[in-house]
Design a protein around this motif. Structure first.
Motif, PDB file in Angstrom:
ATOM      1  N   SER A 138       0.718  -1.293   0.187  1.00  0.00           N
ATOM      2  CA  SER A 138       0.133  -0.050  -0.133  1.00  0.00           C
ATOM      3  C   SER A 138       0.893   1.245  -0.133  1.00  0.00           C
ATOM      4  O   SER A 138       1.808   1.209   0.740  1.00  0.00           O
ATOM      5  CB  SER A 138      -1.046  -0.035   1.181  1.00  0.00           C
ATOM      6  N   SER A 178      -0.465  -3.767   4.760  1.00  0.00           N
ATOM      7  CA  SER A 178      -1.162  -3.580   3.423  1.00  0.00           C
ATOM      8  C   SER A 178      -2.625  -4.566   3.523  1.00  0.00           C
ATOM      9  O   SER A 178      -3.487  -3.989   2.643  1.00  0.00           O
ATOM     10  CB  SER A 178      -0.113  -4.033   2.426  1.00  0.00           C
ATOM     11  N   THR A 229      -4.940  -2.533   5.149  1.00  0.00           N
ATOM     12  CA  THR A 229      -5.442  -1.273   4.485  1.00  0.00           C
ATOM     13  C   THR A 229      -6.489  -1.817   3.180  1.00  0.00           C
ATOM     14  O   THR A 229      -7.559  -1.111   2.985  1.00  0.00           O
ATOM     15  CB  THR A 229      -4.220  -0.667   4.061  1.00  0.00           C
ATOM     16  N   SER A 283     -10.201  -0.749   2.631  1.00  0.00           N
ATOM     17  CA  SER A 283     -10.932  -0.020   1.424  1.00  0.00           C
ATOM     18  C   SER A 283     -11.633  -0.877   0.744  1.00  0.00           C
ATOM     19  O   SER A 283     -12.698  -0.136   0.252  1.00  0.00           O
ATOM     20  CB  SER A 283      -9.478  -0.149   0.534  1.00  0.00           C
TER      21      SER A 283
END
Lengths: 178, 165
Positions: free
Chosen positions: A171, B129, B132, B136
């Motif tokens: 990310s 990640s 996240t 999302s």
């Protein structure tokens, strides 16, 4: 919901490993010298460097296997049933090993329950040419699990909406790797 | 113990496969040679020649019987990943599934016949990640993502040695 830690001992992969994974995830080139071609494309020393990297990835379990990857669906395996089972925690490992050893089970995992809606903690994927075949296999699984089964279900896939290889991206990364 | 966990081709349903092609699928889903000329090594083992083996595999790729020749990666060992499931009203499934599939971190997105009707794998470089991405997806779709990460895998055939010359 209780958070789960997915990964405990993450193997250390360097940039070259990641590059090799990207280079091989779409498949080896169908040339006489696929490993040499990859080495050339990546600027590695030669096919031996690729082999050594692949061997290490195999040893640490990042690569499961190297081989011809068939398309089950195209080969006539039109039914894909994810059988899910509610098995007491104290026997789930023993039961899982037994089910995972069956020929017709392609994947067998223990996963967390999400109570009360989702009591299932053992997943066994069964491929078959028809739902009837899958159901026969699931009956075999049920017979093996016996009285340890508190509840079970088969979730058939009705549509494949996306099927791709691995994608690597952190990310925040602006550039993606595919 | 079975040496071949993966489904075998069914000649009835794939009648245009040659004997050589069926044998390749049956015998080389794992332990693919890492010799400098792996297709020649295979040919030697099964009494064929390199060109015939390459042609046979290329043909199966063209016809869709083979996705690729290569490595399968244990996603959970090479980053962070989880199976995930969502419960989506049927009339919104198409739309939500497209939103989910649009994420590059998503693969194997399946519709399944259950209250939990959308199942997919989320893969990311690391746990942060992964979180996240899942947040999302929830933000973008408005529906909860249920995580079903692997706690344990049960397979006997994980370990195997490459064939070195």
């Amino acid at each position: 919901m209780k958070p789960f830690t997915d990964i405990i001992d993450l193997p250390v992969l360097d940039e070259i490993d990641h590059a090799l994974i990207r280079a091989t995830q779409t498949g080896l080139p169908l040339s006489s010298t696929p490993y040499g071609d990859i080495a050339l494309g990546m600027g590695l020393g030669g096919p031996d460097a690729v082999k050594q990297r692949l061997q290490r990835l195999l040893d640490i379990g990042v690569i499961r296997r190297i081989g011809i990857i068939p398309n089950h669906y195209r080969l006539g395996y039109h039914a894909n049933g994810m059988s899910v089972w509610d098995i007491p925690d104290d026997v789930v490992d023993t039961m899982g090993e037994m089910i995972g050893a069956l020929d017709f089970v392609s994947h067998c995992y223990r996963r967390p329950r999400h109570l009360p809606e989702w009591p299932f903690n053992l997943f066994a994927m069964v491929h078959g040419t028809s739902r009837e075949t899958v159901e026969t296999h699931v009956k075999d699984i049920h017979a093996l699990l016996g009285q340890n089964v508190r509840n079970h279900r088969i979730l058939y896939s009705s549509r494949i909406l996306k099927k791709t290889g691995l994608r690597w991206r952190k990310s925040g990364d602006k550039k993606c790797c595919d | 113990m079975s040496n071949n966990r993966n489904p075998k081709p069914t000649p009835d349903l794939a009648p245009d496969l040659s004997a050589l092609q069926i044998r390749l699928i049956e015998e080389f889903q794992r332990d693919f040679p890492t010799t400098p000329r792996p297709f020649a090594t295979i040919a030697e083992k099964i009494g064929s020649d390199e060109e015939s083996v390459i042609t046979a595999i290329s043909d199966m790729k063209t016809k869709g019987y083979v996705d690729r020749v290569g490595a399968t990666y244990a996603t959970g060992r090479a980053g962070a990943s989880t199976l995930a499931a969502m419960e989506i009203p049927q009339d919104q499934l198409e739309k939500i599934a497209n939103l989910v599939s649009h994420f590059t971190e998503i693969n194997h997105n399946y519709e399944r016949e259950d209250k939990l009707n959308l199942w997919f794998v989320v893969t990311a470089a690391d746990q942060a990640s992964l979180n996240t991405t899942i947040h999302s997806i929830e933000a973008k779709t408005g529906f909860a993502v249920h995580r079903m990460p692997m706690i344990e895998h049960y397979r006997l055939d994980l370990g195997f040695a490459l064939q070195w010359n």
